[in-house]
Design a protein around this motif. Structure first.
Motif, PDB file in Angstrom:
ATOM      1  N   GLY A 169       0.781  -1.229   0.000  1.00 27.27           N
ATOM      2  CA  GLY A 169       0.000   0.000   0.000  1.00 27.27           C
ATOM      3  C   GLY A 169       0.810   1.275   0.000  1.00 27.27           C
ATOM      4  N   LEU A 170       2.093   1.203  -0.342  1.00 24.68           N
ATOM      5  CA  LEU A 170       2.906   2.418  -0.435  1.00 24.68           C
ATOM      6  C   LEU A 170       2.535   3.168  -1.709  1.00 24.68           C
ATOM      7  CD1 LEU A 170       6.326   0.925   0.695  1.00 24.68           C
ATOM      8  CD2 LEU A 170       4.738   2.295   2.064  1.00 24.68           C
ATOM      9  N   LEU A 171       2.360   4.492  -1.591  1.00 25.38           N
ATOM     10  CA  LEU A 171       1.797   5.284  -2.680  1.00 25.38           C
ATOM     11  C   LEU A 171       2.818   6.173  -3.385  1.00 25.38           C
ATOM     12  CD1 LEU A 171      -1.458   6.451  -0.843  1.00 25.38           C
ATOM     13  CD2 LEU A 171      -1.206   4.533  -2.434  1.00 25.38           C
ATOM     14  N   GLN A 172       3.592   6.934  -2.631  1.00 24.19           N
ATOM     15  CA  GLN A 172       4.539   7.865  -3.225  1.00 24.19           C
ATOM     16  C   GLN A 172       5.525   8.321  -2.168  1.00 24.19           C
ATOM     17  OE1 GLN A 172       1.398  10.747  -4.251  1.00 24.19           O
ATOM     18  NE2 GLN A 172       2.508  12.261  -3.016  1.00 24.19           N
ATOM     19  N   VAL A 173       6.608   8.951  -2.627  1.00 27.49           N
ATOM     20  CA  VAL A 173       7.563   9.555  -1.704  1.00 27.49           C
ATOM     21  C   VAL A 173       6.937  10.820  -1.136  1.00 27.49           C
ATOM     22  CG1 VAL A 173       9.792  10.703  -1.497  1.00 27.49           C
ATOM     23  CG2 VAL A 173       9.601   8.593  -2.834  1.00 27.49           C
ATOM     24  N   ASP A 174       6.879  10.912   0.199  1.00 22.66           N
ATOM     25  CA  ASP A 174       6.310  12.086   0.853  1.00 22.66           C
ATOM     26  C   ASP A 174       7.376  13.163   1.065  1.00 22.66           C
ATOM     27  OD1 ASP A 174       3.772  13.007   2.591  1.00 22.66           O
ATOM     28  OD2 ASP A 174       5.592  13.538   3.691  1.00 22.66           O
ATOM     29  N   HIS A 175       8.530  12.786   1.564  1.00 22.97           N
ATOM     30  CA  HIS A 175       9.640  13.718   1.709  1.00 22.97           C
ATOM     31  C   HIS A 175      10.937  12.935   1.846  1.00 22.97           C
ATOM     32  CE1 HIS A 175       8.170  13.087   5.895  1.00 22.97           C
ATOM     33  NE2 HIS A 175       9.450  13.134   6.220  1.00 22.97           N
ATOM     34  N   ILE A 176      12.054  13.636   1.614  1.00 20.90           N
ATOM     35  CA  ILE A 176      13.384  13.031   1.663  1.00 20.90           C
ATOM     36  C   ILE A 176      14.249  13.909   2.559  1.00 20.90           C
ATOM     37  CG2 ILE A 176      15.419  12.335   0.347  1.00 20.90           C
ATOM     38  CD1 ILE A 176      13.510  12.179  -2.127  1.00 20.90           C
ATOM     39  N   VAL A 177      14.839  13.313   3.586  1.00 24.51           N
ATOM     40  CA  VAL A 177      15.561  14.065   4.609  1.00 24.51           C
ATOM     41  C   VAL A 177      17.064  13.958   4.381  1.00 24.51           C
ATOM     42  CG1 VAL A 177      15.964  14.341   7.080  1.00 24.51           C
ATOM     43  CG2 VAL A 177      13.703  13.641   6.248  1.00 24.51           C
ATOM     44  N   GLY A 178      17.741  15.105   4.355  1.00 20.52           N
ATOM     45  CA  GLY A 178      19.184  15.141   4.217  1.00 20.52           C
ATOM     46  C   GLY A 178      19.852  15.594   5.503  1.00 20.52           C
ATOM     47  N   ASN A 179      20.931  14.919   5.889  1.00 15.50           N
ATOM     48  CA  ASN A 179      21.742  15.320   7.033  1.00 15.50           C
ATOM     49  C   ASN A 179      22.982  16.049   6.537  1.00 15.50           C
ATOM     50  OD1 ASN A 179      20.011  14.100   8.838  1.00 15.50           O
ATOM     51  ND2 ASN A 179      21.315  12.342   9.250  1.00 15.50           N
ATOM     52  N   VAL A 180      23.249  17.230   7.108  1.00 13.25           N
ATOM     53  CA  VAL A 180      24.428  17.996   6.722  1.00 13.25           C
ATOM     54  C   VAL A 180      25.244  18.332   7.966  1.00 13.25           C
ATOM     55  CG1 VAL A 180      23.251  18.925   4.701  1.00 13.25           C
ATOM     56  CG2 VAL A 180      23.235  20.233   6.831  1.00 13.25           C
ATOM     57  N   GLU A 181      26.452  18.837   7.742  1.00 18.01           N
ATOM     58  CA  GLU A 181      27.381  19.062   8.840  1.00 18.01           C
ATOM     59  C   GLU A 181      26.915  20.202   9.742  1.00 18.01           C
ATOM     60  OE1 GLU A 181      30.009  18.976   5.028  1.00 18.01           O
ATOM     61  OE2 GLU A 181      27.996  19.668   5.577  1.00 18.01           O
ATOM     62  N   LEU A 182      27.477  20.200  10.959  1.00 16.66           N
ATOM     63  CA  LEU A 182      27.208  21.266  11.919  1.00 16.66           C
ATOM     64  C   LEU A 182      27.549  22.614  11.302  1.00 16.66           C
ATOM     65  CD1 LEU A 182      26.509  22.158  14.850  1.00 16.66           C
ATOM     66  CD2 LEU A 182      28.943  21.857  15.386  1.00 16.66           C
ATOM     67  N   GLY A 183      26.614  23.550  11.389  1.00 16.23           N
ATOM     68  CA  GLY A 183      26.832  24.887  10.873  1.00 16.23           C
ATOM     69  C   GLY A 183      26.584  25.062   9.394  1.00 16.23           C
ATOM     70  N   LYS A 184      26.170  23.990   8.697  1.00 17.29           N
ATOM     71  CA  LYS A 184      26.010  24.065   7.241  1.00 17.29           C
ATOM     72  C   LYS A 184      24.548  24.102   6.789  1.00 17.29           C
ATOM     73  CE  LYS A 184      30.408  23.737   6.022  1.00 17.29           C
ATOM     74  NZ  LYS A 184      31.102  24.780   5.240  1.00 17.29           N
ATOM     75  N   MET A 185      23.596  23.929   7.721  1.00 17.86           N
ATOM     76  CA  MET A 185      22.201  23.831   7.295  1.00 17.86           C
ATOM     77  C   MET A 185      21.753  25.074   6.534  1.00 17.86           C
ATOM     78  SD  MET A 185      18.772  23.145   9.574  1.00 17.86           S
ATOM     79  CE  MET A 185      19.034  24.647  10.533  1.00 17.86           C
ATOM     80  N   ASN A 186      22.069  26.249   7.047  1.00 19.77           N
ATOM     81  CA  ASN A 186      21.617  27.472   6.390  1.00 19.77           C
ATOM     82  C   ASN A 186      22.254  27.656   5.020  1.00 19.77           C
ATOM     83  OD1 ASN A 186      19.810  28.227   8.388  1.00 19.77           O
ATOM     84  ND2 ASN A 186      21.352  29.369   9.552  1.00 19.77           N
ATOM     85  N   GLU A 187      23.477  27.136   4.838  1.00 15.96           N
ATOM     86  CA  GLU A 187      24.090  27.174   3.511  1.00 15.96           C
ATOM     87  C   GLU A 187      23.290  26.346   2.523  1.00 15.96           C
ATOM     88  OE1 GLU A 187      28.238  26.316   3.272  1.00 15.96           O
ATOM     89  OE2 GLU A 187      28.726  27.474   5.079  1.00 15.96           O
TER      90      GLU A 187
END
Length: 364
Positions: free
Chosen positions: A164-182
């Motif tokens: 019953g899986l339908l579609q990708v809802d979201h994909i989560v990326g992990n980035v380094e400390l201090g790099k998220m805003n970049e």
């Protein structure tokens, strides 16, 4: 923030390609555990000499599992460094060259130039740019192509028992400390995404660890990419553990939407898929927090499913344990009953469940 006009139109996720140590075994696992069906194959039998790739689908989800034939080359090096992981989050587009030129013109580093691939079923135009870590985004333009996947692949139909899986809802990326805003700025500048939600270390923390997260979305809302970075804490956060074992940024988990999470999770548990466990006390506090739901609360508790509610409705979610020996990539099963958020009310319970697994691994 209001939704912007999509200056770089993306029609959705075309496919995700995983580079793995043994694609044949991954094909078997995802068919028999998660209920995917094999639809196409490329390898030595189809004239591709350096790799073997299996295409699996369920609903609108399409995954490609690829292994190298030899110990040299970028696929083998990627697996040596990262273990099994997502290499390509590919977008379906109307014009691959225009998408590539727009993205590069806005600062996106090219991964590969626009190219045309063809076989007797037609042509596909493709190009790619780099994103966090060793991950890439391909642009796939397949107007008029009627093959089973892409040129070079042949039909290889092995049906699975879908869950019953339908579609990708979201994909989560992990980035380094201090790099998220970049990386937030990258998706804003290069793709024209906007910030859909944000969570800080006050939202996502326990006494041991914390993280910060911002959710990026395209204007149509068809693509959502939460980006996580670790936040300082007494112990090692799940993001730090991921970065240590993946040896850099990458895709942490993929959320797959279902229309009936009770049936989906029940089937997955029956097939041996392992999920994070929350304590029984979670359910003692659940009804006062989320109110009435359509599902059987007894069955929800029995399956270990998490629930959260916001002003638009509620959602039900559950997270697998990592699906390889390195504590890196895992999956989320999610059902939405109006809510378009990400389960903020479950963050503490989820984090504590992950920390219990980290402690067992000696990595907290």
């Amino acid at each position: 923030m209001s939704k912007p006009h999509d200056e770089l139109p993306l029609n959705g996720i075309h496919h995700l390609e995983f580079w793995v140590g043994n694609a044949k075994q991954a094909d078997y696992y995802y068919r028999n555990a998660f209920g995917f069906s094999r639809t196409a194959y490329a390898g030595p039998e189809t004239g591709v000499r350096d790799r073997a790739s299996y295409v699996l689908g369920q609903g609108k989800i399409r995954y490609v599992f690829t292994s190298p034939m030899f110990p040299e080359g970028e696929i083998a090096e990627h697996i040596k460094k990262h273990g099994d992981g997502v290499r390509d989050i590919a977008f379906a587009v109307d014009d691959a060259e225009a998408g590539f030129e727009t993205a590069v013109g806005r600062g996106g580093p090219p991964a590969y130039e626009p190219r045309t691939v063809r076989d007797d079923r037609g042509t596909v135009r493709m190009a790619g740019i780099k994103t966090y870590g060793d991950t890439v985004h391909s642009f796939v333009q397949r107007e008029g192509y009627d093959g089973p996947f892409l040129p070079g692949f042949e039909e290889s139909a092995v049906p699975g028992r879908g869950v019953g899986l339908l579609q990708v809802d979201h994909i989560v990326g992990n980035v380094e400390l201090g790099k998220m805003n970049e990386w937030v700025a990258f998706y804003e500048d290069v793709f024209g995404f906007y910030q859909f939600k944000s969570f800080d270390d006050k939202d996502i923390s326990t006494e041991y660890s914390a993280l910060m997260s911002k959710v990026m979305s395209n204007g149509r809302g068809a693509i959502k990419f939460p980006l996580n970075e670790p936040a300082p804490g007494r112990g090692k956060s799940q993001i730090e553990e991921y970065l240590d074992f993946y040896l850099g940024p990458g895709v942490q988990h993929i959320a797959m939407l279902t229309g009936n999470i009770l049936e989906t999770v029940g089937a997955l548990r029956d097939r041996g898929v392992e999920f994070l466990e929350v304590p029984d006390t979670y359910y003692e506090e659940l009804v006062p927090r989320v109110g009435e739901i359509e599902e059987s609360m007894e069955r929800v508790s029995e399956l270990g499913i998490l629930i959260d509610r916001d002003e638009d409705g509620y959602l039900l979610q559950l997270f697998t344990k990592p699906v390889e020996d390195r504590p890196t990539v895992f999956f989320e099963i999610i059902q939405r009953r109006g809510s378009q958020s990400f389960g903020k009310g479950n963050f503490k319970a989820l984090f504590e469940a992950i920390e219990r697994e980290q402690a067992r691994r000696g990595n907290l």
